[in-house]
Design an enzyme around this catalytic site. Structure first.
Site, PDB file in Angstrom:
ATOM      1  N   SER A  80       0.604  -1.509  -0.220  1.00  0.00           N
ATOM      2  CA  SER A  80      -0.133  -0.117   0.051  1.00  0.00           C
ATOM      3  C   SER A  80       0.932   1.481   0.444  1.00  0.00           C
ATOM      4  O   SER A  80      -0.072   2.298  -0.040  1.00  0.00           O
ATOM      5  CB  SER A  80      -1.011   0.174   1.393  1.00  0.00           C
ATOM      6  OG  SER A  80      -2.054  -0.370   0.951  1.00  0.00           O
ATOM      7  N   LYS A  83       0.599   3.032  -3.081  1.00  0.00           N
ATOM      8  CA  LYS A  83      -0.714   4.708  -3.253  1.00  0.00           C
ATOM      9  C   LYS A  83      -0.447   6.070  -3.217  1.00  0.00           C
ATOM     10  O   LYS A  83      -0.549   6.627  -4.045  1.00  0.00           O
ATOM     11  CB  LYS A  83      -1.668   3.669  -2.249  1.00  0.00           C
ATOM     12  CG  LYS A  83      -2.359   2.573  -2.234  1.00  0.00           C
ATOM     13  CD  LYS A  83      -3.184   1.967  -1.315  1.00  0.00           C
ATOM     14  CE  LYS A  83      -3.812   0.629  -1.696  1.00  0.00           C
ATOM     15  NZ  LYS A  83      -4.019   0.315  -0.096  1.00  0.00           N
ATOM     16  N   TYR A 205      -2.653  -2.569 -10.964  1.00  0.00           N
ATOM     17  CA  TYR A 205      -2.538  -2.055  -9.081  1.00  0.00           C
ATOM     18  C   TYR A 205      -1.901  -3.219  -8.580  1.00  0.00           C
ATOM     19  O   TYR A 205      -0.820  -3.321  -7.382  1.00  0.00           O
ATOM     20  CB  TYR A 205      -3.736  -2.213  -9.387  1.00  0.00           C
ATOM     21  CG  TYR A 205      -4.531  -1.858  -7.489  1.00  0.00           C
ATOM     22  CD1 TYR A 205      -3.284  -1.163  -6.768  1.00  0.00           C
ATOM     23  CD2 TYR A 205      -4.997  -3.538  -6.468  1.00  0.00           C
ATOM     24  CE1 TYR A 205      -3.994  -1.731  -5.081  1.00  0.00           C
ATOM     25  CE2 TYR A 205      -4.350  -3.338  -5.351  1.00  0.00           C
ATOM     26  CZ  TYR A 205      -4.428  -2.298  -4.335  1.00  0.00           C
ATOM     27  OH  TYR A 205      -4.647  -2.527  -3.161  1.00  0.00           O
ATOM     28  N   TYR A 257      -4.485   3.555   7.481  1.00  0.00           N
ATOM     29  CA  TYR A 257      -5.849   3.011   7.580  1.00  0.00           C
ATOM     30  C   TYR A 257      -6.240   3.810   8.537  1.00  0.00           C
ATOM     31  O   TYR A 257      -6.278   5.060   8.707  1.00  0.00           O
ATOM     32  CB  TYR A 257      -5.782   1.857   7.729  1.00  0.00           C
ATOM     33  CG  TYR A 257      -4.534   0.536   6.895  1.00  0.00           C
ATOM     34  CD1 TYR A 257      -4.414   1.117   5.064  1.00  0.00           C
ATOM     35  CD2 TYR A 257      -2.960   0.573   6.619  1.00  0.00           C
ATOM     36  CE1 TYR A 257      -3.272   0.421   4.553  1.00  0.00           C
ATOM     37  CE2 TYR A 257      -2.295  -0.452   6.104  1.00  0.00           C
ATOM     38  CZ  TYR A 257      -2.204  -0.457   4.675  1.00  0.00           C
ATOM     39  OH  TYR A 257      -1.202  -1.066   4.492  1.00  0.00           O
ATOM     40  N   VAL A 275       1.691  -3.933   3.567  1.00  0.00           N
ATOM     41  CA  VAL A 275       1.755  -5.115   4.714  1.00  0.00           C
ATOM     42  C   VAL A 275       3.156  -6.146   4.379  1.00  0.00           C
ATOM     43  O   VAL A 275       2.759  -7.524   5.109  1.00  0.00           O
ATOM     44  CB  VAL A 275       0.131  -5.330   4.214  1.00  0.00           C
ATOM     45  CG1 VAL A 275      -1.248  -5.244   5.102  1.00  0.00           C
ATOM     46  CG2 VAL A 275      -0.454  -6.145   2.936  1.00  0.00           C
TER      47      VAL A 275
HETATM   48  N1  GLN Z   1      -1.934  -5.854  -2.367  1.00  0.00           N
HETATM   49  C1  GLN Z   1      -2.613  -5.425  -1.026  1.00  0.00           C
HETATM   50  C2  GLN Z   1      -4.218  -5.405  -1.683  1.00  0.00           C
HETATM   51  O1  GLN Z   1      -4.945  -4.755  -2.074  1.00  0.00           O
HETATM   52  C3  GLN Z   1      -2.390  -4.055  -0.612  1.00  0.00           C
HETATM   53  C4  GLN Z   1      -3.284  -4.189   0.855  1.00  0.00           C
HETATM   54  C5  GLN Z   1      -2.182  -3.117   1.765  1.00  0.00           C
HETATM   55  O2  GLN Z   1      -0.544  -2.881   1.854  1.00  0.00           O
HETATM   56  N2  GLN Z   1      -3.111  -3.026   2.225  1.00  0.00           N
HETATM   57  O3  GLN Z   1      -5.588  -6.405  -0.348  1.00  0.00           O
END
Ligand code: GLN
Length: 343
Positions: A80, A83, A205, A257, A275
């Site tokens: 993430s 992003k 993505y 988050y 994550v």
């Molecule tokens: N690839 C993960 C997802 O889309 C990324 C999530 C994350 O790092 N929170 O669920």
């Protein structure tokens, strides 16, 4: 001198011997090394292979000094964290108004993978939750998936100063099992929030989440934003300076988050976690911090990474809204040795 590796090793060799900040980071590393809380992400088998003991911390100053301790060469997937930076690229591709018509900038208080869109406008809440990140990835220009991915990888290279690869098994696994992300994407397609090339965008993505980085790269990413969008070591501009504040402010409100409020309160640094176990945090005008430690708390943020950022913020008064005299002065601690700023 133009070679990034040479610059970096010179910076490290100087900082290794001269700066009290180096000792501070070593102590911090030792302090949290034995903290054994949290769980490694296991929603796909490839992520579950990460060793819980991996731990790296890197701090890069806006002057280009690099401090690191622990496993700063260990590669992992950016997840993430990507992003925030892809949001910056979408802004460069389309400008603020258009991007904002497709993705809002409102924190959700919901988990990163929640299936919720704004009831009035049907926009995803922000570019840091999965729905918003998919809508943002949709905006990345290029004549096909390959070219769009290439543009993303070139962007990351401008920030970190080095080439990045995709972890193909992670990508394929994310693609094969990403039903929830796919469902969100199609819901957004239903509302006209994303284009019909949505399958290509979902691949993009999943690929952006599978880009491999290390803790030093994470520090370079945030140090570049802290430095107004210019990598402080290579001096290359990574993002149009008009959009630096957009990226940083969304990181502050939405980057951790549904723990973003508590993070802002306790740490007070714009940040983004993934994550894979990474966190990148920005002290604007001062430093970028990169941490890597795979065990995550229930909200998906790295347990040791949070502790390290809390301590750095507290000890050096880095909280954005701190007006008290900090316990330690960062500049002095960094420049404490001989010659640190000479190179
Ligand atoms: N690839 C993960 C997802 O889309 C990324 C999530 C994350 O790092 N929170 O669920």
């Amino acid at each position: 001198m133009s070679n990034f590796g040479e610059l970096q090793s010179l910076a490290n060799s100087i900082t290794a011997v001269t700066s009290p900040f180096r000792n501070y980071l070593n102590d911090l590393y030792e302090k949290y090394r034995s903290l054994n809380e949290g769980a490694v992400a296991d929603y796909i088998p490839e992520l579950a292979l990460a060793k819980p003991e991996w731990f790296g911390v890197c701090v890069v100053t806006t002057e280009g000094q690099v401090f690191e301790v622990g496993d700063c060469d260990q590669l992992f997937t950016i997840q993430s964290i990507s992003k925030a930076f892809v949001f910056g690229l979408a802004l460069e591709d389309h400008g603020r108004d258009y991007v904002n018509s497709k993705v809002s900038v409102e924190p959700t208080g919901e988990a990163f993978n929640s299936i919720v869109l704004d009831e009035v406008t049907n926009r995803p809440y922000n570019p840091m939750v999965n729905a918003g990140a998919i809508a943002t990835a949709d905006l990345i220009k290029g004549k096909n998936g390959t070219e769009r991915l290439k543009r993303m990888l070139e962007m990351f290279k401008r920030y970190t100063g080095r080439d990045h690869d995709i972890n193909v098994p992670v990508f394929l696994s994310e693609k094969a099992t990403g039903y929830r992300n796919r469902a969100m994407a199609y819901l957004m397609l239903n509302f006209g929030m994303v284009s019909e090339k949505i399958d290509e965008t979902l691949d993009l993505y999943f690929q952006q989440c599978s880009i491999m980085v290390n803790a030093r790269d994470l520090a370079m990413l945030s140090a570049t934003l802290a430095n107004g969008g210019v990598n402080p070591v290579t001096k290359q501009r990574a993002i149009d300076e008009r959009y630096v504040q957009d990226v940083i402010s969304v990181m502050l409100t939405c980057g951790m988050y549904d723990a973003s409020g508590e993070w802002c309160y306790r740490v007070g640094l714009p940040a983004k976690s993934g994550v894979g176990g990474g966190i990148t945090a920005i002290a604007p005008g001062k430093v970028g911090i990169g941490t890597f430690s795979p065990p995550l708390d229930v909200k998906g943020n790295s347990v040791r990474g949070i502790k390290v950022c809390e301590d750095l913020s507290q000890d050096f008064g880095l909280h954005l809204f701190n007006v008290a005299k900090p316990e330690r002065n960062l500049q002095e601690w960094i420049a404490g040795g001989d010659g640190i700023n000479d190179w």
